[in-house]
Design a protein around this motif. Structure first.
Motif, mmCIF file in Angstrom:
data_model
loop_
_atom_site.group_PDB
_atom_site.id
_atom_site.type_symbol
_atom_site.label_atom_id
_atom_site.label_comp_id
_atom_site.label_asym_id
_atom_site.label_seq_id
_atom_site.Cartn_x
_atom_site.Cartn_y
_atom_site.Cartn_z
ATOM 1 N N SER A 13 0.856 -1.181 0.000
ATOM 2 C CA SER A 13 0.000 0.000 0.000
ATOM 3 C C SER A 13 0.898 1.240 0.000
ATOM 4 O O SER A 13 2.123 1.133 -0.108
ATOM 5 C CB SER A 13 -0.903 0.009 1.228
ATOM 6 N N ASP A 14 0.298 2.407 0.149
ATOM 7 C CA ASP A 14 1.079 3.642 0.229
ATOM 8 C C ASP A 14 1.487 3.969 1.664
ATOM 9 O O ASP A 14 2.134 4.978 1.915
ATOM 10 C CB ASP A 14 0.276 4.803 -0.362
ATOM 11 N N ASN A 15 1.117 3.097 2.595
ATOM 12 C CA ASN A 15 1.399 3.291 4.015
ATOM 13 C C ASN A 15 2.047 2.023 4.555
ATOM 14 O O ASN A 15 1.434 0.953 4.538
ATOM 15 C CB ASN A 15 0.091 3.600 4.759
ATOM 16 N N ALA A 16 3.272 2.116 5.040
ATOM 17 C CA ALA A 16 4.014 0.934 5.491
ATOM 18 C C ALA A 16 3.330 0.198 6.634
ATOM 19 O O ALA A 16 3.560 -0.995 6.834
ATOM 20 C CB ALA A 16 5.424 1.339 5.916
ATOM 21 N N SER A 17 2.471 0.891 7.368
ATOM 22 C CA SER A 17 1.786 0.239 8.495
ATOM 23 C C SER A 17 0.628 -0.638 8.019
ATOM 24 O O SER A 17 0.114 -1.461 8.773
ATOM 25 C CB SER A 17 1.265 1.281 9.487
ATOM 26 N N LEU A 18 0.196 -0.451 6.769
ATOM 27 C CA LEU A 18 -0.856 -1.276 6.180
ATOM 28 C C LEU A 18 -0.193 -2.308 5.283
ATOM 29 O O LEU A 18 -0.011 -2.088 4.087
ATOM 30 C CB LEU A 18 -1.831 -0.414 5.370
ATOM 31 N N ASN A 19 0.173 -3.418 5.859
ATOM 32 C CA ASN A 19 0.957 -4.398 5.124
ATOM 33 C C ASN A 19 0.469 -5.787 5.504
ATOM 34 O O ASN A 19 0.843 -6.323 6.548
ATOM 35 C CB ASN A 19 2.444 -4.220 5.456
ATOM 36 N N GLY A 20 -0.399 -6.373 4.669
ATOM 37 C CA GLY A 20 -0.947 -7.683 4.990
ATOM 38 C C GLY A 20 -1.487 -8.383 3.758
ATOM 39 O O GLY A 20 -1.591 -7.799 2.673
ATOM 40 N N PHE A 21 -1.838 -9.653 3.922
ATOM 41 C CA PHE A 21 -2.252 -10.502 2.805
ATOM 42 C C PHE A 21 -3.773 -10.588 2.672
ATOM 43 O O PHE A 21 -4.498 -10.675 3.660
ATOM 44 C CB PHE A 21 -1.722 -11.925 2.980
ATOM 45 N N THR A 22 -4.217 -10.626 1.426
ATOM 46 C CA THR A 22 -5.591 -10.960 1.082
ATOM 47 C C THR A 22 -5.669 -12.475 0.909
ATOM 48 O O THR A 22 -4.862 -13.067 0.195
ATOM 49 C CB THR A 22 -6.005 -10.255 -0.217
ATOM 50 N N VAL A 23 -6.642 -13.094 1.581
ATOM 51 C CA VAL A 23 -6.730 -14.559 1.649
ATOM 52 C C VAL A 23 -7.841 -15.085 0.739
ATOM 53 O O VAL A 23 -8.953 -14.539 0.722
ATOM 54 C CB VAL A 23 -6.995 -15.021 3.097
ATOM 55 N N TRP A 24 -7.532 -16.146 0.009
ATOM 56 C CA TRP A 24 -8.510 -16.861 -0.819
ATOM 57 C C TRP A 24 -8.819 -18.221 -0.211
ATOM 58 O O TRP A 24 -7.917 -18.966 0.175
ATOM 59 C CB TRP A 24 -7.969 -17.096 -2.223
ATOM 60 N N MET A 25 -10.089 -18.552 -0.117
ATOM 61 C CA MET A 25 -10.479 -19.903 0.265
ATOM 62 C C MET A 25 -10.334 -20.831 -0.946
ATOM 63 O O MET A 25 -10.377 -20.378 -2.100
ATOM 64 C CB MET A 25 -11.927 -19.913 0.760
ATOM 65 N N PRO A 26 -10.156 -22.132 -0.703
ATOM 66 C CA PRO A 26 -9.982 -23.052 -1.837
ATOM 67 C C PRO A 26 -11.239 -23.171 -2.684
ATOM 68 O O PRO A 26 -12.358 -22.972 -2.201
ATOM 69 C CB PRO A 26 -9.663 -24.387 -1.151
ATOM 70 N N SER A 27 -11.043 -23.487 -3.958
ATOM 71 C CA SER A 27 -12.171 -23.861 -4.801
ATOM 72 C C SER A 27 -12.746 -25.180 -4.287
ATOM 73 O O SER A 27 -12.134 -25.856 -3.447
ATOM 74 C CB SER A 27 -11.730 -23.992 -6.263
ATOM 75 N N SER A 28 -13.909 -25.548 -4.805
ATOM 76 C CA SER A 28 -14.659 -26.644 -4.184
ATOM 77 C C SER A 28 -15.257 -27.594 -5.214
ATOM 78 O O SER A 28 -15.400 -27.258 -6.393
ATOM 79 C CB SER A 28 -15.786 -26.063 -3.317
ATOM 80 N N TYR A 29 -15.628 -28.762 -4.720
ATOM 81 C CA TYR A 29 -16.315 -29.779 -5.518
ATOM 82 C C TYR A 29 -17.799 -29.726 -5.188
ATOM 83 O O TYR A 29 -18.198 -29.800 -4.016
ATOM 84 C CB TYR A 29 -15.765 -31.172 -5.198
#
Length: 451
Positions: A318-334
């Motif tokens: 991001s443009d702010n070093a304090s905002l630094n984290g991952f966006t998480v995806w759940m697995p695809s499904s059957y």
């Protein structure tokens, strides 16, 4: 407690806390009994029934390791369940989505479909098209945070394929070390790194627009930054109270897509480059940074086993070093086709798939790309380096779910819009405005309030 075990426990807690807070639980006929949770389904034939195996068709994409992993499960299941699995391969991206919708509409869907969880599932009208699995005993073995992403109307429709994963920037750690670069904490740092990589004669950012869905990562994986700055964004977006084009934090992903093209960071042939070629560039170090999901680590390990430990991952800065984290995806499904003539056999297959024996077979071809959503399945000690890179973020609660898991609103044309932005045909603002229009039809089809 071992390091891998600590990662798994904390990862589960982080996923549950962030996803349960944001997801709305909206959650078809059970065709026979199931065995106890965690056990392998019974294989005994019913009295008076023929012993001929039941052939099940399974529609799945071939990109990544989900296909070979499902083949491994099928090979074991065929030995035990008196079934045969016939695979039907679908294309990626919008073309694949359209094929799935067409087959559902014409009654030609396979017995089992492997497909996205979250908003893309909701667009398929799961209550009409898929079998409700909510009463199956093995559902107790799945994390609630996952089940919310495959639910509608209080019913649950899927079982997971593989682990969760994150969106970010895969990078070649060996080249980073050679060039004296460190992991960027801000977008300005990322641009500075990219300038140095370009000056060294390498591709700074890998583009693989021939595989169209890969155009979306700067926007989709930026969701952690959006939600951190605008905590009500997902809720307001679902209610048609805010837009990408009018929310600076959300517009930023479109601006990133535009900026990296304008600065000439992409490989020259990025419009003709496929996902597989992009991974090859990353592994070999000719391309150094690749906006991507960490599910790609499996494909790297399969095709470049001697290079996979050179690959790390960091969040979209991001443009702010304090905002630094991952966006998480759940697995695809059957999902089991509600109109299938083989629902009982299909149920036995998906139950076997998430049993310990089935998961072992799956992981023989597809290792962890993040924490698992099946209880008791742990990230192994020999996890990929990129998966280990995520640990601190999960430990510190620096993860948030992708928008498609906390909002049912996702337009079908985002990838094509971002290709236009990422090739200079449209400005970031124009692309964001076009996408805001694109989601309207889907929101209205889902009868969402405010649309």
């Amino acid at each position: 407690m071992k390091r891998a075990q600590l990662f798994t426990v904390v990862s589960y807690a982080a996923l549950i806390s962030v996803l349960a807070a944001g997801c709305s639980t909206s959650s078809q006929p059970s065709g026979g009994g199931s065995s106890a949770p965690g056990s392998t389904p019974s294989t005994a034939p019913s009295a008076g029934k023929t012993n001929e195996p039941t052939t099940l068709t399974l529609l799945i994409g071939s990109t990544g390791t989900a296909y070979p992993a499902t083949q491994a499960v099928a090979a074991e299941a065929e030995k035990k369940l008196n079934i045969k699995i016939k695979f039907d391969i679908k294309p990626d991206g919008t073309e694949g989505d359209n094929l799935v919708k067409t087959r559902l509409a014409t009654g030609e869907m396979a017995d089992i479909l492997f497909y996205n969880s979250g908003s893309l599932l909701q667009a398929l009208n799961p209550e009409e098209n898929f079998v409700d699995l909510s009463k199956e005993p093995y559902m107790a073995n799945l994390l609630d945070s996952y089940k919310e992403t495959i639910s509608s109307g209080g019913k649950v429709f899927g079982v997971p394929g593989g682990s969760s994963n994150v969106g970010g920037i895969l990078y070649n750690k060996k080249v980073y070390a050679e060039l004296g670069l460190s992991v960027p904490k801000t977008w300005a740092d990322f641009i500075a790194n990219s300038d140095k990589i370009k000056a060294a004669g390498k591709t700074a950012i890998i583009g693989s627009y021939k595989t169209t869905w890969t155009s979306q990562l700067f926007v989709l994986a930026n969701q952690y930054n959006v939600q951190s700055q605008v905590p009500t964004f997902a809720k307001d977006y679902t209610a048609n109270k805010t837009k990408y084009a009018t929310t600076p934090a959300a517009l930023r992903g479109f601006e990133m897509t535009s900026e990296v093209f304008k600065k000439g960071y992409y490989n020259k042939d990025f419009l003709a480059t496929t996902y597989d070629t992009g991974l090859k560039m990353l592994a070999e170090g000719s391309g150094v940074q690749y906006p991507m999901l960490t599910s790609a680590i499996d494909a790297l390990a399969q095709n470049f086993p001697d290079k996979v430990q050179d690959i790390g991952v960091f969040p979209i800065p991001s443009d702010n070093a304090s905002l630094n984290g991952f966006t998480v995806w759940m697995p695809s499904s059957y999902y089991i086709n509600k109109k299938s003539k083989n629902i009982d056999a299909a149920k036995k297959f998906v139950e076997f798939l998430i049993s310990p024996e089935g998961q072992k077979a799956y992981m023989s071809k597809s290792k962890a790309n993040g924490p698992f959503v099946v209880k008791g399945i742990q990230v192994p000690d020999d996890a990929y380096q990129a998966v280990k890179d995520m640990q601190t973020y999960f430990d510190n609660g620096k993860t948030l779910p992708a928008l498609e898991f906390i909002s049912p609103v996702k337009g079908p044309n985002l990838e094509s819009i971002l290709i236009e932005v990422g090739t200079g045909q449209k400005t970031a603002a124009e692309g964001a405005a076009d996408y805001d229009k694109d989601v309207k039809k889907q929101a209205q089809q889902l009868n969402l309030p405010g649309w």
